[in-house]
Write a protein that holds these residues in place. Structure first.
Motif, PDB file in Angstrom:
ATOM      1  N   HIS A  73      57.503  18.140   0.870  1.00  0.00           N
ATOM      2  CA  HIS A  73      58.657  18.430   0.011  1.00  0.00           C
ATOM      3  C   HIS A  73      59.511  19.462   0.728  1.00  0.00           C
ATOM      4  CE1 HIS A  73      55.809  21.573  -0.886  1.00  0.00           C
ATOM      5  NE2 HIS A  73      56.573  22.144  -1.806  1.00  0.00           N
ATOM      6  N   HIS A  75      60.495  22.730  -0.312  1.00  0.00           N
ATOM      7  CA  HIS A  75      60.457  24.173  -0.560  1.00  0.00           C
ATOM      8  C   HIS A  75      60.381  24.894   0.788  1.00  0.00           C
ATOM      9  CE1 HIS A  75      58.925  23.514  -4.947  1.00  0.00           C
ATOM     10  NE2 HIS A  75      60.238  23.388  -4.822  1.00  0.00           N
ATOM     11  N   ASP A  77      58.748  27.198   2.248  1.00  0.00           N
ATOM     12  CA  ASP A  77      57.526  27.426   3.040  1.00  0.00           C
ATOM     13  C   ASP A  77      57.105  26.180   3.824  1.00  0.00           C
ATOM     14  OD1 ASP A  77      56.970  26.522   0.374  1.00  0.00           O
ATOM     15  OD2 ASP A  77      54.850  27.021   0.591  1.00  0.00           O
ATOM     16  N   HIS A  78      57.741  25.035   3.552  1.00  0.00           N
ATOM     17  CA  HIS A  78      57.439  23.796   4.268  1.00  0.00           C
ATOM     18  C   HIS A  78      58.585  23.359   5.183  1.00  0.00           C
ATOM     19  CE1 HIS A  78      53.801  23.017   1.733  1.00  0.00           C
ATOM     20  NE2 HIS A  78      54.443  23.933   1.031  1.00  0.00           N
ATOM     21  N   HIS A 158      54.408  18.615  -8.879  1.00  0.00           N
ATOM     22  CA  HIS A 158      54.956  19.856  -8.312  1.00  0.00           C
ATOM     23  C   HIS A 158      56.417  19.982  -8.722  1.00  0.00           C
ATOM     24  CE1 HIS A 158      54.576  23.193  -5.570  1.00  0.00           C
ATOM     25  NE2 HIS A 158      55.621  22.825  -4.866  1.00  0.00           N
ATOM     26  N   ASP A 179      51.960  20.271  -2.135  1.00  0.00           N
ATOM     27  CA  ASP A 179      51.565  21.201  -3.151  1.00  0.00           C
ATOM     28  C   ASP A 179      51.431  20.416  -4.463  1.00  0.00           C
ATOM     29  OD1 ASP A 179      52.570  22.617  -0.939  1.00  0.00           O
ATOM     30  OD2 ASP A 179      53.519  24.120  -2.151  1.00  0.00           O
ATOM     31  N   HIS A 220      50.588  24.659  -8.361  1.00  0.00           N
ATOM     32  CA  HIS A 220      49.487  24.706  -7.387  1.00  0.00           C
ATOM     33  C   HIS A 220      48.131  24.497  -8.054  1.00  0.00           C
ATOM     34  CE1 HIS A 220      52.263  25.710  -4.279  1.00  0.00           C
ATOM     35  NE2 HIS A 220      52.788  26.644  -5.049  1.00  0.00           N
TER      36      HIS A 220
HETATM   37 ZN   LIG Z   1      56.188  23.861  -3.087  1.00  0.00          ZN
END
Ligand SMILES: [Zn+2]
Ligand SMILES: [Zn+2]
Length: 278
Positions: A73, A75, A77-78, A158, A179, A220
């Protein structure tokens, strides 16, 4: 590559939410989600967290690189490693980037353009000199990035959606499921179907079951739910993944002890760890 190394996964980032530099996170690693998978002679990358930057350095000696990059996805952090992925600045390299959570409202290319735009970022995606193709699909589709490699996908629970992947080659498989949030007492059928009989399930284990009630709707899951899914789906081994930034090395060591006591097939993923499917 020797036969035994034909199919492997290497963790370049195992952290969730935000990167954690510092000695308290050094043993398990502070970079956010990024996996290198080699199978059937192909390079497949999963997620572009901050771990994508050191992977780019590693690939320098291997140019020209021809690879697929699959996002769970978008977000940050990815995604945040993407503008710092040096392999995208080598004209001989070729990349196909994929996402299964965005259409019909948006496309992957639009989302990357939005991330790399002033005043959030100084230069646009046109700075990538490698040949790049952006591909959108709908989670649940099966993809064939190359002959002999099959990718099954599933929708995860998510915020803003996410895609789980099962990579199959030569009768072996790895599932990458992050996630995702579980509903206590109800195993996620999508994940069980995706992970059934797999060699490794890499699973969103951001929290413990004790912590979980404080984080309902955050998107999560827990290592205990990972074990419940792994045993229900007849998985051979579970990699605890997407570690909470608040969980320093000492905490993760205890998770490892507790998880192994609960189920022998569980272990905690660390940066630079390699799993070989012999
Ligand atoms: Zn996420
Ligand atoms: Zn995440």
């Amino acid at each position: 590559m020797s036969g035994g190394e034909d199919f492997f996964v290497r963790f370049w980032g195992v952290r969730g939410s935000i990167a954690c530099p510092g000695t308290a996170w050094a043993r398990y690693g502070g970079n956010t989600s990024c996996l290198e998978v080699r199978c059937g002679g192909r390079l497949l990358i999963f997620d572009g967290g901050t771990g994508l930057r050191p992977l780019g350095e590693h690939l320098r000696a291997q140019a020209p690189v021809d690879a697929d990059l699959f996002f769970t996805h978008s977000h940050l952090d990815h995604m945040a490693g993407l503008p710092f992925f040096s392999a995208l600045f080598v004209p001989e390299n070729r990349f196909r980037m994929w996402a299964g959570h965005l259409i019909p409202e948006r496309t992957l290319r639009d989302v990357i353009c939005a991330m790399m735009a002033p005043p959030l970022f100084p230069v646009p995606i046109e700075v990538f000199t490698a040949e790049t193709v952006y591909k959108d699909f709908t989670a649940g589709e099966t993809l064939s990035p190359s002959a002999g490699v099959k990718l099954r996908t599933a929708l995860l629970n998510h915020p803003n959606r996410a895609t789980g992947y099962r990579i199959e080659s030569n009768g072996r498989s790895i599932c990458y499921v992050t996630d995702t949030e579980h509903v206590p007492g109800r195993l996620d059928r999508n994940i069980i179907d995706l992970a059934r009989g797999t060699d490794y399930l890499i699973y969103d284990s951001t929290y413990t079951d004790d912590e979980f009630p404080r984080f309902v709707t955050w998107g999560h899951s827990t290592w205990q739910e990972g074990i419940r899914l792994a045993t229900a789906a007849n998985v051979k081994a579970l990699a605890i993944f997407h570690h909470d930034p608040d969980h320093e090395d000492r905490f993760m060591e205890q998770v490892e002890v507790d998880a192994r006591k609960t189920w022998r097939g569980a272990f905690v993923a660390r940066e630079n760890m390699r799993l070989v499917l012999a």
